[in-house]
Design a protein around this motif. Structure first.
Motif, mmCIF file in Angstrom:
data_model
loop_
_atom_site.group_PDB
_atom_site.id
_atom_site.type_symbol
_atom_site.label_atom_id
_atom_site.label_comp_id
_atom_site.label_asym_id
_atom_site.label_seq_id
_atom_site.Cartn_x
_atom_site.Cartn_y
_atom_site.Cartn_z
ATOM 1 N N ALA A 1 17.951 82.650 18.180
ATOM 2 C CA ALA A 1 18.226 82.101 16.856
ATOM 3 C C ALA A 1 17.278 82.643 15.778
ATOM 4 O O ALA A 1 17.589 82.611 14.593
ATOM 5 C CB ALA A 1 18.167 80.574 16.892
ATOM 6 N N ASN B 1 10.878 78.703 27.746
ATOM 7 C CA ASN B 1 12.258 78.923 28.163
ATOM 8 C C ASN B 1 12.438 80.376 28.614
ATOM 9 O O ASN B 1 12.523 81.290 27.800
ATOM 10 C CB ASN B 1 13.193 78.588 26.993
ATOM 11 N N PHE C 1 25.411 80.354 31.529
ATOM 12 C CA PHE C 1 25.147 80.848 30.182
ATOM 13 C C PHE C 1 24.512 79.778 29.290
ATOM 14 O O PHE C 1 23.572 80.051 28.557
ATOM 15 C CB PHE C 1 26.444 81.359 29.544
ATOM 16 N N VAL C 2 25.045 78.549 29.358
ATOM 17 C CA VAL C 2 24.560 77.524 28.422
ATOM 18 C C VAL C 2 23.319 76.788 28.932
ATOM 19 O O VAL C 2 22.774 75.946 28.220
ATOM 20 C CB VAL C 2 25.657 76.495 28.047
ATOM 21 N N GLU D 1 20.252 76.699 26.580
ATOM 22 C CA GLU D 1 20.319 76.062 25.256
ATOM 23 C C GLU D 1 19.313 74.910 25.244
ATOM 24 O O GLU D 1 19.137 74.225 26.258
ATOM 25 C CB GLU D 1 21.749 75.572 25.012
ATOM 26 N N GLN E 1 10.252 76.861 23.497
ATOM 27 C CA GLN E 1 10.093 78.222 22.972
ATOM 28 C C GLN E 1 10.451 79.236 24.046
ATOM 29 O O GLN E 1 10.101 79.069 25.223
ATOM 30 C CB GLN E 1 8.647 78.489 22.529
ATOM 31 N N ASN E 2 11.099 80.270 23.621
ATOM 32 C CA ASN E 2 11.402 81.384 24.511
ATOM 33 C C ASN E 2 10.091 81.982 25.057
ATOM 34 O O ASN E 2 9.071 82.005 24.356
ATOM 35 C CB ASN E 2 12.204 82.431 23.729
ATOM 36 N N HIS F 1 27.621 77.260 21.373
ATOM 37 C CA HIS F 1 28.366 78.202 22.215
ATOM 38 C C HIS F 1 29.690 78.627 21.560
ATOM 39 O O HIS F 1 29.985 79.828 21.510
ATOM 40 C CB HIS F 1 28.601 77.601 23.606
HETATM 41 C C1 LIG Z 1 24.636 78.702 24.600
HETATM 42 C C2 LIG Z 1 23.198 78.984 24.332
HETATM 43 C C3 LIG Z 1 22.411 79.567 25.324
HETATM 44 C C4 LIG Z 1 21.055 79.827 25.108
HETATM 45 N N1 LIG Z 1 20.325 80.420 26.108
HETATM 46 C C5 LIG Z 1 19.005 80.682 25.902
HETATM 47 C C6 LIG Z 1 18.211 81.299 26.930
HETATM 48 O O1 LIG Z 1 18.717 81.633 28.011
HETATM 49 N N2 LIG Z 1 16.893 81.535 26.672
HETATM 50 C C7 LIG Z 1 16.316 81.187 25.468
HETATM 51 O O2 LIG Z 1 15.121 81.383 25.287
HETATM 52 N N3 LIG Z 1 17.038 80.613 24.480
HETATM 53 C C8 LIG Z 1 18.363 80.353 24.675
HETATM 54 N N4 LIG Z 1 19.080 79.740 23.670
HETATM 55 C C9 LIG Z 1 18.381 79.361 22.426
HETATM 56 C C10 LIG Z 1 17.688 78.015 22.614
HETATM 57 O O3 LIG Z 1 18.595 76.979 22.248
HETATM 58 C C11 LIG Z 1 16.454 77.864 21.740
HETATM 59 O O4 LIG Z 1 16.814 78.163 20.412
HETATM 60 C C12 LIG Z 1 15.303 78.774 22.131
HETATM 61 O O5 LIG Z 1 14.967 78.649 23.491
HETATM 62 C C13 LIG Z 1 14.113 78.427 21.274
HETATM 63 O O6 LIG Z 1 13.065 79.344 21.492
HETATM 64 P P1 LIG Z 1 12.593 80.384 20.376
HETATM 65 O O7 LIG Z 1 12.542 79.659 19.060
HETATM 66 O O8 LIG Z 1 11.259 80.812 20.851
HETATM 67 O O9 LIG Z 1 13.603 81.477 20.370
HETATM 68 C C14 LIG Z 1 20.458 79.487 23.866
HETATM 69 C C15 LIG Z 1 21.251 78.896 22.869
HETATM 70 C C16 LIG Z 1 22.599 78.663 23.084
HETATM 71 C C17 LIG Z 1 23.421 78.042 21.985
#
Ligand SMILES: Cc1cc2nc3c(=O)[nH]c(=O)nc-3n(C[C@H](O)[C@H](O)[C@H](O)COP(=O)(O)O)c2cc1C
Ligand code: SF4
Ligand code: SF4
Lengths: 411, 71
Positions: free
Chosen positions: A56, A79, A155-156, A159, A194-195, A378
């Motif tokens: 995002a 994450n 996949f989800v 999230e 956080q990723n 999604h």
């Molecule tokens: C369907 C879907 C799948 C997602 N899968 C992941 C994922 O596998 N790994 C991830 O870090 N963020 C994923 N996200 C984003 C997370 O919702 C979240 O924004 C993120 O982990 C926040 O970390 P960041 O701000 O460091 O990017 C996904 C979002 C959606 C809508």
């Protein structure tokens, strides 16, 4: 995904030579993680301009600030689930530099006053991360205890509200968003998700400062990112580059085009199709005209002999199969989108729809119908990819409606 | 004071379309029976004059999927 490389001149950061999980190598290179308070961390992250690397691209300092401002003892979750099939960068990072991720987790957990942290990872990363955590325990590096949670391969599942549910021991499916997880997530506590790549950058910013971080990337989009470059390239793999890197340089770092390319899917299955222009800047600003963004750094190269509509229909079918089965418009709409695209890809008119051109209108109608009507993004992400395909492959759409296929003719 | 909006918890809604009947000024049923805002909004605004109808729809939703939110 085993190949790991960085573009020359970028100044390798996350990929500055593997530690293979060895704590002594990591400590010799970086020393122990610094300790920061909440205000210090927010200030550093804001000055650095760090944004989330999970897709995002949200400013990290704002999430940290939200958690600091919420009531209750916060929980922090790294994450690393990486449910996106075209992505390998998080797993590569966890194998390559697990201690940088774990340092980032400790720094942020300490700064927000968390008493418990979680690392949510793909099954493939679990053993390596467990060993790394064991070594750190021996060295007294982790004042905040870290629990490893393995993500299902869906996949989800990555999230953020699905992450919270998984950490709580429930099914890894998204929840309704009336309350943000930064206010009430794990056990009702304010939760920072956080990723793992975001955490690794954070660990370097805490050591080397915002000024250093901004030496790579552009003024508006500072820093480097990990790209997973795949499809029709010589050596598919993970590459580190600054935002704004030329698309051609990214592809070249992964061995160059394996065949002549027609288009590239940037940002993954929730990303956007863009023409294969080598000079295209891979940044939000550079990709915005195509309705795309770097997202989580995925780059999939499509050769001229493969039909973009067939590939889009395949991905749409995959995404429709990954709906979490909770929200009516998503459960019904994504499969309908996928079958409509499949018909278009195989040049079939849909029974009852009359003229074939209706398939194009039907894709647009369904896209608008599912957007924003689910507990998670999604449907919105899927629609972004599909609509970008209808634009980038407009000539293919016209050919298919006339009973021809440009990719077939290019073979 | 800002207007109330109608929030739909899509994980709870089972799509029988009762709310679209009770609040037809704001909602229609989509082709699968799920509520769709006439103005296309994700969280449609509820004008003061329709507040009572909206509250009734919230109370009568069998899945407890509707909420009036203010922000
Ligand atoms: C369907 C879907 C799948 C997602 N899968 C992941 C994922 O596998 N790994 C991830 O870090 N963020 C994923 N996200 C984003 C997370 O919702 C979240 O924004 C993120 O982990 C926040 O970390 P960041 O701000 O460091 O990017 C996904 C979002 C959606 C809508
Ligand atoms: S929008 Fe789709 S993928 Fe997201 S929670 Fe609802 S059903 Fe699952
Ligand atoms: S009344 Fe409730 S369950 Fe029925 S369609 Fe409306 S929101 Fe969904």
């Amino acid at each position: 995904m085993t190949v790991v490389d960085a573009l020359p001149g970028v100044g390798r950061r996350l990929l500055a030579g593997p530690t293979d999980g060895r704590l002594d190598t990591h400590l010799a290179r970086y020393g122990r993680p610094p300790r920061l308070d909440g205000a210090q961390l927010v200030g550093l992250l804001r000055d650095a301009g760090l944004t989330g690397r999970g897709g995002a691209g949200f400013p990290t300092w704002r999430k940290v600030e939200a958690v600091l401002g919420a009531s209750g003892v916060p929980v922090v979750v790294g994450n690393g689930s990486e449910g996106e099939p075209a992505s390998g960068k998080d797993r590569a990072l966890m194998a390559y530099q697990p201690h940088l991720v774990l340092d980032g987790l400790q720094i942020v957990a300490g700064a927000v006053g968390a008493r418990q942290a979680y690392l949510y990872v793909a099954g493939a990363s679990a053993a390596g991360v467990g060993a790394a955590l064991g070594a750190r325990r021996g060295a007294g590096l982790d004042p905040v205890p870290v629990t490893v949670v393995v993500a299902p391969e869906r996949f989800v599942a990555g999230e953020e509200s699905a992450v919270v549910n998984a950490v709580e021991g429930r099914a890894a499916v998204p929840s309704d968003k009336r309350v943000r997880v930064t206010e009430a997530g794990v056990g009702g506590a304010p939760t920072l998700v956080q990723n793992v790549e975001t955490l690794a950058h954070l660990a370097l910013i805490a050591r080397f400062g915002p000024h250093w971080f901004r030496e790579a990337g552009t003024a508006e989009e500072p820093g480097t990112f990990l790209a997973t470059v795949g499809g029709a390239v010589g050596v598919p793999g993970v590459v580190e580059a600054g935002y704004g890197v030329r698309l051609g340089d990214l592809v070249d770092a992964a061995g160059g085009p394996a065949e002549r390319l027609q288009a590239v899917l940037v940002g993954g299955y929730h990303g956007g199709w863009v023409p294969a222009l080598p000079e295209l800047a891979v940044s939000r600003a550079g990709l915005a005209p195509y309705g795309a963004s770097p997202g989580a750094g995925i780059v999939v190269a499509l050769p001229v002999g493969v039909c973009g509509l067939v590939e889009t229909a395949r991905i749409a079918g995959y995404l429709a199969g990954e709906v979490a089965g909770q929200c009516g418009p998503c459960i019904n709409g994504l499969p309908r989108l996928a079958t409509t695209l499949t018909d278009l890809a195989h040049r079939r008119g849909r029974a009852g729809l009359g003229r074939e051109v209706d398939a194009v209108r039907e894709v647009e109608r369904l896209s608008l119908l599912v957007s924003g009507r689910g507990a998670c993004r999604h449907p919105d992400g899927s629609v972004r990819m599909i609509r970008s395909a209808m634009r980038t492959f407009a000539a293919d759409v016209a050919a298919h409606l006339a009973g021809r296929c440009l990719a077939e003719e290019a073979r | 004071m800002s207007e109330n909006r109608l929030h739909i918890d899509w994980t709870a809604c089972d799509g029988r379309g009762l709310c679209a009947e009770l609040l037809s000024e704001i909602l229609v049923e989509d082709e699968w029976g799920y509520p769709l805002a006439r103005d296309g909004a994700v969280e449609p605004a509820v004008p003061r004059a329709l507040e009572k109808n909206a509250k009734r729809a919230v109370d009568r939703c069998p899945a407890l999927a509707l909420r009036l939110v203010n922000s």
